[in-house]
Design an enzyme around this catalytic site. Structure first.
Site, PDB file in Angstrom:
ATOM      1  N   GLN A  79      59.265 -63.439  87.446  1.00 47.35           N
ATOM      2  CA  GLN A  79      58.746 -62.074  87.602  1.00 47.35           C
ATOM      3  C   GLN A  79      57.786 -61.752  86.464  1.00 47.35           C
ATOM      4  OE1 GLN A  79      61.787 -59.004  87.627  1.00 47.35           O
ATOM      5  NE2 GLN A  79      60.332 -57.418  88.283  1.00 47.35           N
ATOM      6  N   HIS A 126      59.075 -55.580  93.458  1.00 45.26           N
ATOM      7  CA  HIS A 126      58.112 -55.835  94.537  1.00 45.26           C
ATOM      8  C   HIS A 126      58.605 -56.992  95.385  1.00 45.26           C
ATOM      9  CE1 HIS A 126      56.902 -57.996  90.883  1.00 45.26           C
ATOM     10  NE2 HIS A 126      56.464 -58.976  91.665  1.00 45.26           N
TER      11      HIS A 126
END
Ligand code: 5GP
Ligand code: ZN
Length: 115
Positions: free
Chosen positions: A95, A101
């Site tokens: 990430q 997301h």
């Protein structure tokens, strides 16, 4: 969150190629697409990752998974052949943006395991 790029995209402060938006969710094209279709689906409110989700977010996550992602997959013409949904989480999860997301990737054959 003031210095979060995805909060700025969700609020319209930073331009992006938006493919879907409602009062809770924004979806936009990834800046560096890794597949012919590569869209990011985010909650408008700042949540760092799946680890930051709470009881109050159950409806939001259901909405993303049950409504937004299937709708986008159909509209972007990847539903029939298949696609991948990924939420990279934390350092070893890869990430890089610390605002939750979901990547929706499609339009080519995906490999397994991912890198
Ligand atoms: P992660 O690496 O955190 O799973 O995914 C972050 C994604 O956000 C990457 O695929 C990256 O290309 C994308 N990204 C980073 N900054 C921006 C930006 O300003 N605009 C858009 N559209 N995508 C971005
Ligand atoms: Zn944010």
């Amino acid at each position: 969150m003031a210095d979060c790029i995805f909060c700025k995209i969700a609020s319209g402060q930073v331009p992006s190629n938006i493919v879907y938006e409602d009062d809770q969710v924004t979806a936009f094209r990834d800046l560096e697409p890794q597949a012919p279709v590569h869209v990011l689906i985010i909650p408008k409110k700042h949540v760092e990752s799946v680890l930051g989700l709470g009881d109050e977010d159950r409806e939001l996550v259901s909405h993303i998974m049950c409504d937004v992602i299937p709708k986008l997959a159909r509209e972007l013409k990847v539903a029939e052949k298949g696609f991948r949904v990924v939420a990279n989480t934390g350092e070893e999860g890869g990430q890089t943006v610390k605002h939750l997301h979901f990547h929706l990737l499609g339009g080519r054959s995906m490999q397994w395991p991912p890198g």
